[in-house]
Design a protein around this motif. Structure first.
Motif, short mmCIF file in Angstrom:
data_model
loop_
_atom_site.label_atom_id
_atom_site.label_comp_id
_atom_site.label_asym_id
_atom_site.label_seq_id
_atom_site.Cartn_x
_atom_site.Cartn_y
_atom_site.Cartn_z
N UNK A 97 0.89 -1.16 0.00
CA UNK A 97 0.00 0.00 0.00
C UNK A 97 0.93 1.21 0.00
N UNK A 98 0.96 1.92 -1.13
CA UNK A 98 1.96 2.97 -1.31
C UNK A 98 1.52 4.28 -0.66
N UNK A 99 2.49 5.14 -0.34
CA UNK A 99 2.17 6.38 0.37
C UNK A 99 1.08 7.20 -0.31
N UNK A 100 1.08 7.22 -1.65
CA UNK A 100 0.06 8.05 -2.33
C UNK A 100 -1.35 7.51 -2.15
N UNK A 101 -1.48 6.21 -1.80
CA UNK A 101 -2.82 5.64 -1.58
C UNK A 101 -3.26 5.73 -0.13
N UNK A 102 -2.32 6.07 0.75
CA UNK A 102 -2.60 6.04 2.18
C UNK A 102 -3.74 7.00 2.61
N UNK A 103 -3.84 8.21 2.03
CA UNK A 103 -4.94 9.08 2.49
C UNK A 103 -6.32 8.44 2.38
N UNK A 135 -14.93 7.08 -4.21
CA UNK A 135 -14.51 8.13 -5.14
C UNK A 135 -13.17 8.73 -4.68
N UNK A 136 -12.57 9.56 -5.55
CA UNK A 136 -11.26 10.12 -5.23
C UNK A 136 -11.30 11.18 -4.14
N UNK A 137 -12.49 11.77 -3.93
CA UNK A 137 -12.55 12.84 -2.93
C UNK A 137 -12.48 12.29 -1.51
N UNK A 138 -12.69 10.97 -1.37
CA UNK A 138 -12.67 10.37 -0.04
C UNK A 138 -11.23 10.13 0.38
N UNK A 139 -10.64 11.05 1.10
CA UNK A 139 -9.26 10.90 1.56
C UNK A 139 -9.06 11.73 2.80
N UNK A 140 -8.16 11.26 3.67
CA UNK A 140 -7.88 12.06 4.86
C UNK A 140 -7.11 13.30 4.41
N UNK A 141 -7.58 14.48 4.82
CA UNK A 141 -6.93 15.73 4.42
C UNK A 141 -5.53 15.79 4.99
N UNK A 142 -4.59 16.30 4.19
CA UNK A 142 -3.25 16.47 4.70
C UNK A 142 -3.19 17.72 5.56
N UNK A 143 -2.44 17.67 6.67
CA UNK A 143 -2.33 18.89 7.49
C UNK A 143 -1.34 19.84 6.84
N UNK A 144 -1.46 21.12 7.17
CA UNK A 144 -0.56 22.12 6.58
C UNK A 144 0.88 21.85 7.01
N UNK A 145 1.79 22.07 6.05
CA UNK A 145 3.21 21.86 6.34
C UNK A 145 3.92 23.21 6.34
#
Ligand code: HAM
Length: 419
Positions: A13-19, A318-328
């Protein structure tokens, strides 16, 4: 040297799929905890006997699909093909019934079945499951089904079908088995060789065979619902009444069986749309298994549960279902002593709860801002010598390219305001 790959049917499970995974797992935990479930984690390796006793020797899972082996000490082990048997083993081992009469346990983790890999069918896959231990009433069955339906709905997945059936109790089974054997025996030449064998070992499984000839013979098989003893019939009627009252849409599928032998009374599945899932359309399977605690050495305890296949749910999301990334926040290192200033500022900010990236080495401001961009930073802090002299840093808004000077004493509140 040749490169090694992961085992057939297993996936990274690659990092880009993790969200997406995080979104799904977070949603699951949030929902089941609202119903009072607490998490349990059991080992992926168990004694082989647990699954032989729990799932049944004559099931496809145990007979054909399990990763079973002897370890170097000669212990007969298996990678768990599902979570229920392990959870009940743990429940019995730790005398959980002595702590409280009802246990509500959930789990998320990898399971292993050596099936033929296909879209939505893997040899290592993840399940999110829940087991309600200690309640015999149909209200428990209804709540478990409702929880599964709510979860699918909360993910925004539409067009699913809920299918329910009752397999009756121990008293029901012999008469139903007999009726099935009678039905199939006259037509054995139309059955596949596996099913002919199943007539002796486990005739219910003929109903689940995917071979076309077997399906045709199974379509005319007697319905288990005609064989239910009074207790099981009342239980099923009451479950249906509650589902109707709740407005949960479902179909009764009298020839539905499940691939594990522990089920009693209620079984259910949720089917997704084949356009997303191909042939593997079952996203959740579950049911009541009132004899398993006793079969694994505990005292008789009613139980019901379900498990989702996480990869199958992900195929439907769908693609919109992802955990939001926190601000960096990126801290750039500029001028004499820049790296030290940047790293101590980064440490302070991380301690205050901000996600902070650093450049690790000096470089031009331009190259550092590029790094900030690649790190997905919304803000870069430029801790130059001049600003440091004034007790300040330059704050650059990465998107707009605008900059402002902020006093170090005001930095946290300014960053908070930008979140
Ligand atoms: P199951 O129907 O064998 O039930 O599996 C549950 C779900 O796991 C399936 O509906 C499917 O989504 C997923 N699944 C199964 N095999 C694979 C595979 N090879 N690749 C990808 N996904 C798969 C059980 O395991 C029971 N323990 C459910 C349960 C819990 N019953 C009572 N409590």
């Amino acid at each position: 040297m040749n490169r090694l790959k992961c085992v057939k049917g297993m996936h990274d499970v690659l990092p880009q799929d993790m969200p997406k995974w995080h979104f799904l797992e977070d949603s699951y935990r949030e929902l089941v905890e609202r119903y009072g479930y607490v998490e349990i984690r059991t080992p992926v390796l168990e004694p082989l006997e647990l699954f032989v006793r729990g799932i049944g020797e004559d099931t496809d899972i145990v007979e054909k699909e399990m990763y079973a082996f002897d370890d170097k000490g000669g212990a007969r082990l298996a990678l768990r093909p599902e979570g229920t048997a392990s959870v009940i083993r743990s429940f019995v081992q730790h005398n959980m019934h002595a702590l409280q009469p009802v246990s509500k346990l959930y789990y998320i983790g990898p399971m292993f079945r050596r099936e033929r890999p296909a879209k939505g069918r893997y040899r290592q896959f993840y399940q999110a499951g829940a087991e309600l231990i200690g309640v015999a009433d149909p209200a428990a069955d209804a709540e478990i089904i409702d929880m599964a339906v709510q979860f699918v709905g909360a993910l925004g997945i539409e067009n699913v079908k809920v299918q329910v059936n009752s397999l009756g109790d121990r008293e029901t089974r012999p008469a139903y088995r007999k009726a099935l054997v009678e039905h199939f025996t006259g037509r054995t030449e139309e059955l596949c060789s596996d099913c002919v064998r199943r007539l002796d070992t486990n005739p219910l499984r003929v109903l689940d065979c995917k071979v076309e000839g077997c399906r045709q013979v199974a379509a005319g098989a007697p319905s288990v619902l005609d064989f239910l003893a009074e207790g099981a019939r009342e239980h099923f009627d009451e479950l249906r009444r509650i589902l109707d009252r709740n407005g949960t849409p479902y179909d009764v599928v009298p020839r539905m069986v499940r691939g594990l032998n522990y089920y009693t009374r209620t079984i259910f599945e949720i089917q997704g749309e084949s356009k997303d899932l191909g042939a593997q359309s079952t996203i959740v399977g579950g049911g009541r298994y009132d004899n398993l605690v006793e079969e694994l050495g505990g005292k008789s305890t009613p139980t019901i549960g379900f498990a989702f296949g996480i990869e199958r749910l992900l195929l439907m999301l769908g693609d919109s279902a992802r955990r939001e990334r926190r601000d960096v926040v990126f801290v750039a290192a500029i001028g004499e002593g820049g790296l030290d200033r940047a790293s101590s500022l980064a440490r302070d900010l991380r301690r205050s709860g901000f996600d902070v990236e650093v450049p690790y080495a000096m470089g031009s401001l331009r190259s550092q801002l590029k790094k900030a961009d690649r790190a997905g930073a919304t803000v870069a802090l430029i801790a130059g010598e001049d600003e440091a002299g004034r007790g300040a840093v330059t704050l650059r808004h990465m998107k707009q390219g605008s900059q402002e000077e902020v006093l170090l004493t005001d930095l946290r509140s300014r960053l908070e305001a930008l979140k």
